[in-house]
Design a protein around this motif. Sequence first.
Motif, PDB file in Angstrom:
ATOM      1  N   TYR A   1       0.856  -1.324   0.043  1.00 42.86           N
ATOM      2  CA  TYR A   1      -0.157  -0.062   0.032  1.00 42.86           C
ATOM      3  C   TYR A   1       0.796   1.191   0.126  1.00 42.86           C
ATOM      4  O   TYR A   1       0.415   2.288   0.664  1.00 42.86           O
ATOM      5  CB  TYR A   1      -1.003   0.059   1.177  1.00 42.86           C
ATOM      6  CG  TYR A   1      -1.890  -1.339   1.406  1.00 42.86           C
ATOM      7  CD1 TYR A   1      -2.423  -1.646   0.297  1.00 42.86           C
ATOM      8  CD2 TYR A   1      -1.989  -2.185   2.381  1.00 42.86           C
ATOM      9  CE1 TYR A   1      -3.281  -2.870   0.202  1.00 42.86           C
ATOM     10  CE2 TYR A   1      -2.718  -3.258   2.546  1.00 42.86           C
ATOM     11  CZ  TYR A   1      -3.355  -3.628   1.747  1.00 42.86           C
ATOM     12  OH  TYR A   1      -4.192  -4.609   1.747  1.00 42.86           O
ATOM     13  N   HIS A   2       1.967   1.339  -0.643  1.00 43.33           N
ATOM     14  CA  HIS A   2       2.698   2.538  -0.462  1.00 43.33           C
ATOM     15  C   HIS A   2       2.435   3.536  -1.506  1.00 43.33           C
ATOM     16  O   HIS A   2       2.822   4.652  -1.229  1.00 43.33           O
ATOM     17  CB  HIS A   2       4.480   1.938  -0.866  1.00 43.33           C
ATOM     18  CG  HIS A   2       4.943   1.333   0.454  1.00 43.33           C
ATOM     19  ND1 HIS A   2       6.293   1.726   0.765  1.00 43.33           N
ATOM     20  CD2 HIS A   2       4.791   0.746   1.510  1.00 43.33           C
ATOM     21  CE1 HIS A   2       6.900   1.245   1.723  1.00 43.33           C
ATOM     22  NE2 HIS A   2       5.677   0.427   2.439  1.00 43.33           N
TER      23      HIS A   2
ATOM     24  N   ALA B   1       1.713  10.785   2.118  1.00 42.95           N
ATOM     25  CA  ALA B   1       0.378  10.356   2.266  1.00 42.95           C
ATOM     26  C   ALA B   1       0.055  10.151   3.573  1.00 42.95           C
ATOM     27  O   ALA B   1      -1.091  10.398   4.097  1.00 42.95           O
ATOM     28  CB  ALA B   1       0.305   8.979   1.218  1.00 42.95           C
ATOM     29  N   MET B   2       1.006   9.630   4.391  1.00 44.59           N
ATOM     30  CA  MET B   2       0.948   9.209   5.722  1.00 44.59           C
ATOM     31  C   MET B   2       0.798  10.618   6.578  1.00 44.59           C
ATOM     32  O   MET B   2      -0.079  10.892   7.543  1.00 44.59           O
ATOM     33  CB  MET B   2       1.930   8.592   6.350  1.00 44.59           C
ATOM     34  CG  MET B   2       2.106   7.144   5.790  1.00 44.59           C
ATOM     35  SD  MET B   2       3.757   6.326   6.351  1.00 44.59           S
ATOM     36  CE  MET B   2       3.404   6.035   8.111  1.00 44.59           C
ATOM     37  N   GLU B   3       1.528  11.607   6.163  1.00 41.00           N
ATOM     38  CA  GLU B   3       1.526  13.060   6.840  1.00 41.00           C
ATOM     39  C   GLU B   3       0.005  13.695   6.709  1.00 41.00           C
ATOM     40  O   GLU B   3      -0.616  14.257   7.425  1.00 41.00           O
ATOM     41  CB  GLU B   3       2.381  14.086   5.917  1.00 41.00           C
ATOM     42  CG  GLU B   3       3.874  13.779   6.430  1.00 41.00           C
ATOM     43  CD  GLU B   3       4.575  14.735   5.632  1.00 41.00           C
ATOM     44  OE1 GLU B   3       5.847  14.861   6.129  1.00 41.00           O
ATOM     45  OE2 GLU B   3       4.477  15.121   4.588  1.00 41.00           O
ATOM     46  N   GLU B   4      -0.710  13.269   5.091  1.00 34.04           N
ATOM     47  CA  GLU B   4      -1.944  13.706   5.153  1.00 34.04           C
ATOM     48  C   GLU B   4      -3.242  12.992   6.172  1.00 34.04           C
ATOM     49  O   GLU B   4      -4.151  13.638   6.689  1.00 34.04           O
ATOM     50  CB  GLU B   4      -2.526  13.170   3.576  1.00 34.04           C
ATOM     51  CG  GLU B   4      -1.691  14.227   2.708  1.00 34.04           C
ATOM     52  CD  GLU B   4      -2.315  13.716   1.356  1.00 34.04           C
ATOM     53  OE1 GLU B   4      -2.739  12.894   1.142  1.00 34.04           O
ATOM     54  OE2 GLU B   4      -1.506  14.348   0.173  1.00 34.04           O
ATOM     55  N   SER B   5      -2.589  11.744   6.650  1.00 29.90           N
ATOM     56  CA  SER B   5      -3.576  11.269   7.550  1.00 29.90           C
ATOM     57  C   SER B   5      -3.452  11.924   8.703  1.00 29.90           C
ATOM     58  O   SER B   5      -4.457  12.010   9.622  1.00 29.90           O
ATOM     59  CB  SER B   5      -3.271   9.630   7.537  1.00 29.90           C
ATOM     60  OG  SER B   5      -3.249   8.968   6.364  1.00 29.90           O
ATOM     61  N   VAL B   6      -2.265  12.438   9.202  1.00 27.47           N
ATOM     62  CA  VAL B   6      -2.161  13.405  10.335  1.00 27.47           C
ATOM     63  C   VAL B   6      -3.159  14.475  10.261  1.00 27.47           C
ATOM     64  O   VAL B   6      -3.783  14.876  11.336  1.00 27.47           O
ATOM     65  CB  VAL B   6      -0.679  13.812  10.631  1.00 27.47           C
ATOM     66  CG1 VAL B   6      -0.630  14.509  12.164  1.00 27.47           C
ATOM     67  CG2 VAL B   6      -0.002  12.380  10.885  1.00 27.47           C
ATOM     68  N   SER B   7      -2.911  15.092   8.874  1.00 29.24           N
ATOM     69  CA  SER B   7      -3.716  16.180   8.901  1.00 29.24           C
ATOM     70  C   SER B   7      -5.369  16.182   9.009  1.00 29.24           C
ATOM     71  O   SER B   7      -5.936  16.891   9.480  1.00 29.24           O
ATOM     72  CB  SER B   7      -3.370  17.022   7.469  1.00 29.24           C
ATOM     73  OG  SER B   7      -1.993  17.290   7.464  1.00 29.24           O
TER      74      SER B   7
ATOM     75  N   PRO C   1      -5.512  -5.868  -4.179  1.00 37.01           N
ATOM     76  CA  PRO C   1      -6.832  -5.206  -3.821  1.00 37.01           C
ATOM     77  C   PRO C   1      -7.321  -5.959  -2.490  1.00 37.01           C
ATOM     78  O   PRO C   1      -6.912  -7.209  -2.652  1.00 37.01           O
ATOM     79  CB  PRO C   1      -7.821  -5.234  -4.750  1.00 37.01           C
ATOM     80  CG  PRO C   1      -6.873  -5.574  -5.880  1.00 37.01           C
ATOM     81  CD  PRO C   1      -5.485  -6.092  -5.588  1.00 37.01           C
ATOM     82  N   PHE C   2      -8.115  -5.410  -1.647  1.00 37.28           N
ATOM     83  CA  PHE C   2      -8.526  -5.900  -0.517  1.00 37.28           C
ATOM     84  C   PHE C   2      -9.380  -7.164  -0.624  1.00 37.28           C
ATOM     85  O   PHE C   2      -9.466  -8.271  -0.203  1.00 37.28           O
ATOM     86  CB  PHE C   2      -9.534  -4.972   0.459  1.00 37.28           C
ATOM     87  CG  PHE C   2      -9.024  -3.815   0.828  1.00 37.28           C
ATOM     88  CD1 PHE C   2      -7.314  -3.951   1.061  1.00 37.28           C
ATOM     89  CD2 PHE C   2      -9.593  -2.619   1.044  1.00 37.28           C
ATOM     90  CE1 PHE C   2      -6.803  -2.601   1.478  1.00 37.28           C
ATOM     91  CE2 PHE C   2      -8.903  -1.287   1.349  1.00 37.28           C
ATOM     92  CZ  PHE C   2      -7.643  -1.567   1.798  1.00 37.28           C
TER      93      PHE C   2
ATOM     94  N   VAL D   1      -2.584   4.643   0.571  1.00 37.32           N
ATOM     95  CA  VAL D   1      -2.196   4.678   2.057  1.00 37.32           C
ATOM     96  C   VAL D   1      -3.592   4.949   2.872  1.00 37.32           C
ATOM     97  O   VAL D   1      -3.760   4.264   3.839  1.00 37.32           O
ATOM     98  CB  VAL D   1      -1.261   5.876   2.201  1.00 37.32           C
ATOM     99  CG1 VAL D   1      -1.062   6.324   3.639  1.00 37.32           C
ATOM    100  CG2 VAL D   1       0.098   5.557   1.730  1.00 37.32           C
ATOM    101  N   ARG D   2      -4.407   5.919   2.217  1.00 32.83           N
ATOM    102  CA  ARG D   2      -5.657   6.262   3.203  1.00 32.83           C
ATOM    103  C   ARG D   2      -6.476   4.904   3.276  1.00 32.83           C
ATOM    104  O   ARG D   2      -7.004   4.735   4.169  1.00 32.83           O
ATOM    105  CB  ARG D   2      -6.262   7.424   2.597  1.00 32.83           C
ATOM    106  CG  ARG D   2      -7.349   7.628   3.714  1.00 32.83           C
ATOM    107  CD  ARG D   2      -7.868   9.373   3.796  1.00 32.83           C
ATOM    108  NE  ARG D   2      -9.024   9.367   4.372  1.00 32.83           N
ATOM    109  CZ  ARG D   2      -9.679  10.910   4.620  1.00 32.83           C
ATOM    110  NH1 ARG D   2      -8.799  11.762   4.469  1.00 32.83           N
ATOM    111  NH2 ARG D   2     -10.749  10.882   5.481  1.00 32.83           N
ATOM    112  N   PRO D   3      -6.800   4.373   2.152  1.00 32.95           N
ATOM    113  CA  PRO D   3      -7.614   3.260   2.146  1.00 32.95           C
ATOM    114  C   PRO D   3      -7.242   2.082   3.045  1.00 32.95           C
ATOM    115  O   PRO D   3      -7.768   1.530   3.856  1.00 32.95           O
ATOM    116  CB  PRO D   3      -7.662   2.663   0.625  1.00 32.95           C
ATOM    117  CG  PRO D   3      -7.787   3.994  -0.035  1.00 32.95           C
ATOM    118  CD  PRO D   3      -6.475   4.745   0.834  1.00 32.95           C
ATOM    119  N   ALA D   4      -5.866   1.965   3.057  1.00 33.01           N
ATOM    120  CA  ALA D   4      -5.310   1.053   3.765  1.00 33.01           C
ATOM    121  C   ALA D   4      -5.523   1.295   5.188  1.00 33.01           C
ATOM    122  O   ALA D   4      -5.701   0.434   6.345  1.00 33.01           O
ATOM    123  CB  ALA D   4      -3.860   0.796   3.510  1.00 33.01           C
ATOM    124  N   LEU D   5      -5.204   2.547   5.766  1.00 28.97           N
ATOM    125  CA  LEU D   5      -5.286   2.966   7.043  1.00 28.97           C
ATOM    126  C   LEU D   5      -6.958   2.854   7.359  1.00 28.97           C
ATOM    127  O   LEU D   5      -7.121   2.356   8.381  1.00 28.97           O
ATOM    128  CB  LEU D   5      -4.744   4.338   7.026  1.00 28.97           C
ATOM    129  CG  LEU D   5      -5.435   5.264   8.431  1.00 28.97           C
ATOM    130  CD1 LEU D   5      -4.861   4.639   9.621  1.00 28.97           C
ATOM    131  CD2 LEU D   5      -4.828   6.726   8.328  1.00 28.97           C
TER     132      LEU D   5
END
Length: 314
Positions: free
Chosen positions: A71-72, A141-147, A108-109, A77-81
Amino acid sequence: MDSVGLGLWKIDNDLTAGVVQTAIDCGYRHFDSACDYGNEREAGDGFSAAIAGGKVKREDLWITSKLWNTYHRAEHVRPALERTLADLQTDYLDLYLMHFPIAQSYVPFDTRYPPGWFDDPDATSPAMKPEHVPLIETWQAMEESVSAGLVREIGVCNFGTSLLRDLSNQASVQPAMLQVELHPYLVQEKLVRYCRESQIAVTGFSPLGAQSYFQLNMAQADEAVIEQAIVKDIAANYSKTPAQVVLRWGVQRGTAIVPKTTSESRLKENTALFDFELTAEEMASINGLDRHRRFNDPGEFCEEAFNTFFPIYD
């Protein structure tokens, strides 16, 4: 984050929810999970039951999970999270880590979840399929998850100093945590010092060393740190177990640890580390056991188990 957490790696699915609840009853508040462990849904059942039963509030818990290699790509990233959040039955993670500095082809999931290491397990000659994704793409993309408020902190696993330095030079949100293999046979003093001086917290996985790898045939019977005479002698001096001495060494050097167990007695034993302190001489003698022995090395297990040579440390 408590310095002693419960690692959920290799806990059977049918035991996970119960172990999580027992750990909470024993005072654990720090839990280390991952998509790849395959038991996040059951861990979520345990958290949900404990919260519903009034044993703990969500804000009392520290829940860590990890982004898997497939999921890199930024769009994954967000769907995996979100899948991890749904499985863990929580609105946010306290910490989200990039599991390996390894990017693999997306799965895919609905094809397979968790995806594992093989691109196609049913192929005639199954193997990993690397994907060319820059680490900074994944990190941003991980930073966006923080935001977005889905994650409080982000970090990485299985990185060395060069990758950490390169990532820090490009990141808008600095890595809060490095999780790596740490035990007396793999002290990694320079890496730990670099993180300390860079204000990156460190968590050691497999803090007892070989104990985590016997059942995987990735360690030999004579590689148990807790069988070392030095460790046994120190344990006898404090009326502690050899495992407690090794775990105390881990927290006393300023790192967090996430030992795995399913036993209630061991859950209690693994947190009974704060009524004694090792001397400088004892710490040094345990440091002296260092063999630079890495049990969890993709450069070895990827080829042996997944038919793909994939070194990341050499």
